[in-house]
Write an enzyme that holds these catalytic residues in place. Structure first.
Site, PDB file in Angstrom:
ATOM      1  N   ASP A 128       0.888  -1.002   0.028  1.00 20.64           N
ATOM      2  CA  ASP A 128      -0.013   0.106  -0.133  1.00 20.64           C
ATOM      3  C   ASP A 128       0.866   1.220   0.067  1.00 20.64           C
ATOM      4  O   ASP A 128       2.115   1.262   0.488  1.00 20.64           O
ATOM      5  CB  ASP A 128      -0.910   0.063   1.192  1.00 20.64           C
ATOM      6  CG  ASP A 128      -2.202  -0.099   0.920  1.00 20.64           C
ATOM      7  OD1 ASP A 128      -2.500  -0.490  -0.005  1.00 20.64           O
ATOM      8  OD2 ASP A 128      -2.886   0.716   1.923  1.00 20.64           O
ATOM      9  N   LYS A 178      -1.304   5.344  -4.785  1.00 22.17           N
ATOM     10  CA  LYS A 178      -0.796   6.515  -5.343  1.00 22.17           C
ATOM     11  C   LYS A 178       0.706   6.670  -5.439  1.00 22.17           C
ATOM     12  O   LYS A 178       1.042   7.302  -6.610  1.00 22.17           O
ATOM     13  CB  LYS A 178      -1.410   7.823  -4.870  1.00 22.17           C
ATOM     14  CG  LYS A 178      -1.229   8.037  -3.371  1.00 22.17           C
ATOM     15  CD  LYS A 178      -2.130   9.441  -2.986  1.00 22.17           C
ATOM     16  CE  LYS A 178      -2.135   9.597  -1.567  1.00 22.17           C
ATOM     17  NZ  LYS A 178      -2.847   8.673  -0.890  1.00 22.17           N
ATOM     18  N   MET A 207      -7.259  10.758   8.205  1.00 24.48           N
ATOM     19  CA  MET A 207      -7.789  11.156   6.768  1.00 24.48           C
ATOM     20  C   MET A 207      -8.430  12.395   7.030  1.00 24.48           C
ATOM     21  O   MET A 207      -9.317  12.805   6.350  1.00 24.48           O
ATOM     22  CB  MET A 207      -8.632  10.061   6.144  1.00 24.48           C
ATOM     23  CG  MET A 207      -8.065   8.865   6.127  1.00 24.48           C
ATOM     24  SD  MET A 207      -8.823   7.650   5.312  1.00 24.48           S
ATOM     25  CE  MET A 207     -10.135   7.169   6.393  1.00 24.48           C
TER      26      MET A 207
HETATM   27  N1  SAH Z   1      -4.822   1.690   8.616  1.00 23.32           N
HETATM   28  C1  SAH Z   1      -4.250   2.792   9.120  1.00 23.32           C
HETATM   29  C2  SAH Z   1      -4.789   3.981   8.615  1.00 23.32           C
HETATM   30  C3  SAH Z   1      -5.405   4.373   7.356  1.00 23.32           C
HETATM   31  S1  SAH Z   1      -6.350   5.642   6.936  1.00 23.32           S
HETATM   32  C4  SAH Z   1      -3.640   2.876  10.369  1.00 23.32           C
HETATM   33  O1  SAH Z   1      -4.157   2.043  11.139  1.00 23.32           O
HETATM   34  O2  SAH Z   1      -2.776   3.578  10.691  1.00 23.32           O
HETATM   35  C5  SAH Z   1      -4.852   6.784   6.271  1.00 23.32           C
HETATM   36  C6  SAH Z   1      -4.825   7.878   7.355  1.00 23.32           C
HETATM   37  O3  SAH Z   1      -3.900   7.297   8.542  1.00 23.32           O
HETATM   38  C7  SAH Z   1      -3.877   9.052   7.122  1.00 23.32           C
HETATM   39  O4  SAH Z   1      -4.859  10.040   6.479  1.00 23.32           O
HETATM   40  C8  SAH Z   1      -3.503   9.780   8.058  1.00 23.32           C
HETATM   41  O5  SAH Z   1      -4.609  10.361   8.842  1.00 23.32           O
HETATM   42  C9  SAH Z   1      -3.140   8.571   9.126  1.00 23.32           C
HETATM   43  N2  SAH Z   1      -1.620   8.110   9.068  1.00 23.32           N
HETATM   44  C10 SAH Z   1      -1.339   6.798   8.521  1.00 23.32           C
HETATM   45  N3  SAH Z   1       0.024   6.725   8.614  1.00 23.32           N
HETATM   46  C11 SAH Z   1       0.386   7.984   9.228  1.00 23.32           C
HETATM   47  C12 SAH Z   1       1.579   8.264   9.740  1.00 23.32           C
HETATM   48  N4  SAH Z   1       2.711   7.716   9.507  1.00 23.32           N
HETATM   49  N5  SAH Z   1       1.829   9.652  10.428  1.00 23.32           N
HETATM   50  C13 SAH Z   1       0.542  10.415  10.436  1.00 23.32           C
HETATM   51  N6  SAH Z   1      -0.661  10.001  10.096  1.00 23.32           N
HETATM   52  C14 SAH Z   1      -0.743   8.616   9.465  1.00 23.32           C
END
Ligand code: SAH
Length: 504
Positions: A36, A58, A171
């Site tokens: 991903d 992307k 998000m």
């Molecule tokens: N499954 C993922 C979340 C996916 S949704 C999880 O559990 O972390 C994607 C969102 O996760 C992004 O828009 C952001 O808000 C957050 N996100 C994911 N990785 C991040 C990171 N390293 N730092 C900050 N926000 C993050």
């Protein structure tokens, strides 16, 4: 044919240390991996060359696939009997569409397992020093998607506003102004603390703190990159107290390690532990000698002294010794001298305790430790083809019979200067890395500190018209790391550190 299976695997938020053991094991053995966009490069780098990899999302748009195609691909590959890993950022079930994918797999009759990951929603706040719950500040935690948070979505702003706990928005970065507005409109005090954490758990992590009233302006001023998450709640106040990650001594520093790749790992690890991002710029590679003749003569011969000047010399010597079916007993009677603490450690690891280790990491430092009269003394010096001859010449002058055993060669490697930007410190662990670095690259080192492991290396830097800014007091990787930390602490103190090396 084995039965294929799909693993929906959480890769964690970015720091490869936060990958679970289970995830690492599955990545190592997968036949097919779909990665991903949110999965960090540091983790994508762990994928073995034997696995077939597709990047979905992307980041590598030429491979980007719509969700249905991804699902079909996973199903097809599993049905071929492959072990398929679907690697997702954070946790697969936390806003990761893992639920939908699992439903599809059930419908297709494909076996699967879920491997939870550390979600950015928990790890991000943790790395920003914000406990998502705390007895004094928050008794609940709510995870909310901020993706489509306009009036039409199902988010119950009124209910959210009534919770006194912590709210984490994923998000939601693009909708930050709307989130702040919705919460205040629904009765949350505009003083409620807010944190926005960007690129959480990576070396580029940045945290901006404000209130519902001020956060928008603060974030736009800081021009934070995504991914980013938002934390709303009183717990955010603890950031100032607990902020442990972004305050590491070398956090945000880019440090170049010029060692050969084979030898760089320990220095890299130490710098990374201290928060730096390490750019590997190996200028040399260790190659076998043109011929083993002189090394074999040292392995087979009887010498009064064996002199080792590097870890590579030790490794090559023992490789030849063992290849001949011998072991350390063949060396009984010889005394052992070596240069450098790491060389000494390598000898100890082979069961030999060196008799003589000079304080300075240079072969000339051995000279005063040997008697003036060396008549009839047999000395073997085990080192690279390229090296300093002063010790050998001087021992011969004193009457010794000196044998030069060429254990390896250091050859320059084609350098890739692309990553050499915004460098804070370049570290040099031998004179040859200095020469090769300056030969390989013409980068602007203005404002970059040059760090050397010892006097010989410092001299090499001076030959290129530069002064070493940092010189390690002893010739060890740990001491070099500590010297850089020390210099950085002084620089943070406001002024450039005075050179640590006495002679500069
Ligand atoms: N499954 C993922 C979340 C996916 S949704 C999880 O559990 O972390 C994607 C969102 O996760 C992004 O828009 C952001 O808000 C957050 N996100 C994911 N990785 C991040 C990171 N390293 N730092 C900050 N926000 C993050």
């Amino acid at each position: 044919m084995s039965i294929g299976k799909v693993f929906l695997v959480g890769a964690g938020p970015g720091d490869p240390g936060l990958l679970t053991l289970r995830a690492a094991e599955l990545i190592a053995h997968a036949d097919f991996i779909a990665i991903d966009a949110l999965v960090s490069d540091a983790i994508a780098d762990r994928v073995p060359a034997t696995a077939e990899v597709v990047y979905v999302g992307k980041r590598a748009s030429k491979h980007a696939l719509p969700q249905e195609k991804i699902n079909q691909l996973l199903i097809d590959e599993a049905k071929k009997g492959k072990t398929v890993v679907r690697l997702k950022g954070g946790d697969p079930f936390v806003f990761g569409r893992g639920g939908e994918e699992a439903e599809e797999l059930v419908a297709a009759g494909v076996a699967f397992e879920i491997v939870p990951g550390i979600s950015s929603s928990l790890a991000g706040p943790a790395y920003a020093g914000i406990p998502v719950t705390h007895r004094s500040y928050a008794t609940s935690l709510t995870l909310v998607t901020g993706h489509e948070s306009d009036a039409s979505t199902g988010i119950k702003w009124e209910a959210l506003a009534q919770l006194d706990g912590t709210i984490v928005f994923l998000m939601g970065f693009a909708n930050l102004p709307m989130i702040a507005r919705k919460l205040t409109e629904n009765g949350v005090s505009s003083d409620r603390p807010v944190a926005v954490i960007s690129k959480a758990t990576t070396r580029d992590q940045r945290t901006v703190i404000g209130t519902l009233a001020t956060i928008e302006a603060k974030v736009s001023e800081a021009s934070l990159p995504t991914p980013a998450l938002i934390v709303v709640g009183e717990v955010v106040r603890l950031h100032d107290v607990i902020n442990w990650f972004e305050t590491k001594p070398l956090f945000g520093k880019r440090i170049v390690v010029t060692r050969a790749r084979e030898q760089a790992s320990e220095l890299k690890r130490l710098f990374e532990e201290s928060g730096a991002s390490v750019v590997q710029f190996p200028t040399i590679e260790i190659a076998p000698p043109e011929s083993y003749e002189s090394l074999d003569a040292a392995v087979d011969g009887r010498f009064d002294w064996l002199v080792f000047t590097s870890v590579n010399g030790v490794s090559a010597f023992f490789e030849r010794l063992f290849a001949k079916g011998k072991d350390v007993r063949a060396l009984a009677g010889a005394r052992i001298a070596c240069v450098g603490e790491t060389t000494a450690a390598a000898l100890r690891a082979h069961g030999l305790v060196p008799d003589l280790v000079p304080e300075k990491f240079m072969s000339t430092a051995l000279i005063p430790r040997f008697d003036a009269d060396q008549k009839g003394v047999r000395i073997a010096v085990i080192r690279a083809a390229e090296g300093r001859d002063e010790f050998i010449d001087e021992m011969r002058r004193r009457g010794a019979e000196v044998h030069l055993a060429v254990a390896y060669r250091t050859i320059p490697v084609a350098a890739n200067a692309e990553e050499l930007h915004d460098i804070d410190v370049v570290t040099f662990t031998s004179a040859s890395t200095v020469d090769n670095f300056f030969a390989a690259t013409k980068v602007d080192l203005n404002g970059t500190l040059l760090a050397s492991i010892g006097p010989t290396t410092s001299d090499a830097i001076r030959k290129h018209g530069r002064q070493p800014d940092i010189e390690s007091p002893t010739a060890s990787i740990q001491a070099l790391h500590d010297a850089v930390v020390h210099a950085e602490a002084r620089r943070r103190g406001g002024k450039l550190p005075p050179p640590l090396c006495g002679s500069a």
